[in-house]
Design a protein around this motif. Sequence first.
Motif, PDB file in Angstrom:
ATOM      1  N   CYS A  58       0.683  -1.087   0.186  1.00  0.00           N
ATOM      2  CA  CYS A  58       0.397   0.011  -0.080  1.00  0.00           C
ATOM      3  C   CYS A  58       1.103   0.963  -0.506  1.00  0.00           C
ATOM      4  CB  CYS A  58      -0.599   0.214   1.236  1.00  0.00           C
ATOM      5  SG  CYS A  58      -2.136  -1.396   1.392  1.00  0.00           S
ATOM      6  N   GLU A  91      -5.570   5.690   5.128  1.00  0.00           N
ATOM      7  CA  GLU A  91      -6.318   4.081   6.441  1.00  0.00           C
ATOM      8  C   GLU A  91      -7.435   4.084   5.241  1.00  0.00           C
ATOM      9  OE1 GLU A  91      -7.954   3.928  10.676  1.00  0.00           O
ATOM     10  OE2 GLU A  91      -6.961   5.974  10.044  1.00  0.00           O
ATOM     11  N   ILE A  99      -6.443   0.846   2.729  1.00  0.00           N
ATOM     12  CA  ILE A  99      -6.705  -0.370   3.748  1.00  0.00           C
ATOM     13  C   ILE A  99      -7.998  -1.264   3.984  1.00  0.00           C
ATOM     14  CG2 ILE A  99      -6.013  -1.424   5.981  1.00  0.00           C
ATOM     15  CD1 ILE A  99      -3.124  -0.123   5.519  1.00  0.00           C
ATOM     16  N   CYS A 127      -1.947  -6.019   4.587  1.00  0.00           N
ATOM     17  CA  CYS A 127      -1.462  -4.620   3.866  1.00  0.00           C
ATOM     18  C   CYS A 127      -0.396  -4.168   4.663  1.00  0.00           C
ATOM     19  CB  CYS A 127      -2.840  -4.165   4.320  1.00  0.00           C
ATOM     20  SG  CYS A 127      -4.256  -4.553   2.846  1.00  0.00           S
ATOM     21  N   ILE A 134       2.379  -1.060   4.349  1.00  0.00           N
ATOM     22  CA  ILE A 134       2.405   0.244   3.881  1.00  0.00           C
ATOM     23  C   ILE A 134       3.972   0.955   3.807  1.00  0.00           C
ATOM     24  CG2 ILE A 134       1.899   2.870   4.635  1.00  0.00           C
ATOM     25  CD1 ILE A 134      -0.339   1.794   6.583  1.00  0.00           C
ATOM     26  N   SER A 163      -2.048  -1.469   9.834  1.00  0.00           N
ATOM     27  CA  SER A 163      -2.247  -1.608   8.769  1.00  0.00           C
ATOM     28  C   SER A 163      -1.235  -3.154   9.970  1.00  0.00           C
ATOM     29  CB  SER A 163      -0.733  -0.809   7.832  1.00  0.00           C
ATOM     30  OG  SER A 163       0.045  -1.141   8.851  1.00  0.00           O
TER      31      SER A 163
END
Length: 276
Positions: free
Chosen positions: A187, A205, A208, A219, A221, A238
């Motif tokens: 992500c 956010e 996700i 997921c 980041i 995450s």
Amino acid sequence: MTDTAGRIRIGNPLKTFTVKCCGQVLSNKKSLIIFITGGDPCIETTEKLIVEMADAGADAIEIGIPFSDPIAEGPVIQAASQRALDNGATTDKLFEMITRVRGKVQIPLLFMTYLNPIYVYGKERFLSACRDAGLNGIIVPDMPFEEKGELAAQCAQFGITLISMVAPTSADRVAMIAKEAEGFLYCVSSLGVTGMRSEIKSGIETIIAQAKRHTDIPCAIGFGISDAVQAKSMAGISDGVIVGSAVVKIIEQYGRDCIEPVTQFVKTLKQAVASA
């Protein structure tokens, strides 16, 4: 488990984002993924860094293949690619290094590269070499999801996980990408290229949350996470964080003497992620 050459093989660790070896679950918590450019400042330092960062708490490591036109990268990683190329790093030398280091670390190792180097090397030859070296997956940031067919069949053939990416611009495509993602979903936190950012304000956010409605894979980041405070914040929303430019900046500063400062930074990041 090991292959016929005695190298450690990791049983599909990216499927659930838990690190496994010989059937044993070694880690089942929020994960820290570290990116470094292969061959920066030299192949030998990269090899040492992988081992030491794994010992310091990295749950997976991305090794960037140096490339003359890394379009997803900001100035820090662009400069690292150029240093690596100037110092003689090649894809073959990175494969040789990964083969050596694979027997020393049990965490997932991934290549981050672009389509051009893969095509020049030859798709099947490249992915076959990934398998033989013990790599677990690849990330190809300039390959749109709609074009994943360029590599998907070969990745499946050689047991290499093809990591998908979503970004703030993905919008309605998030659901489509998430449904077919494997390993973990990368992500992208911010618009633009990689690089350290003082703040991350991209609605990550929401992205996700949208992805989680369509997939049960983790997921993670990436892009922009520069310190432990940001790492903890992003891990809080995450399953893991990816840190690259901040690590590469330390390598730039210390050169071949970077092992200790990098490992200390990784330990700090790991503590932050674990406390999220």
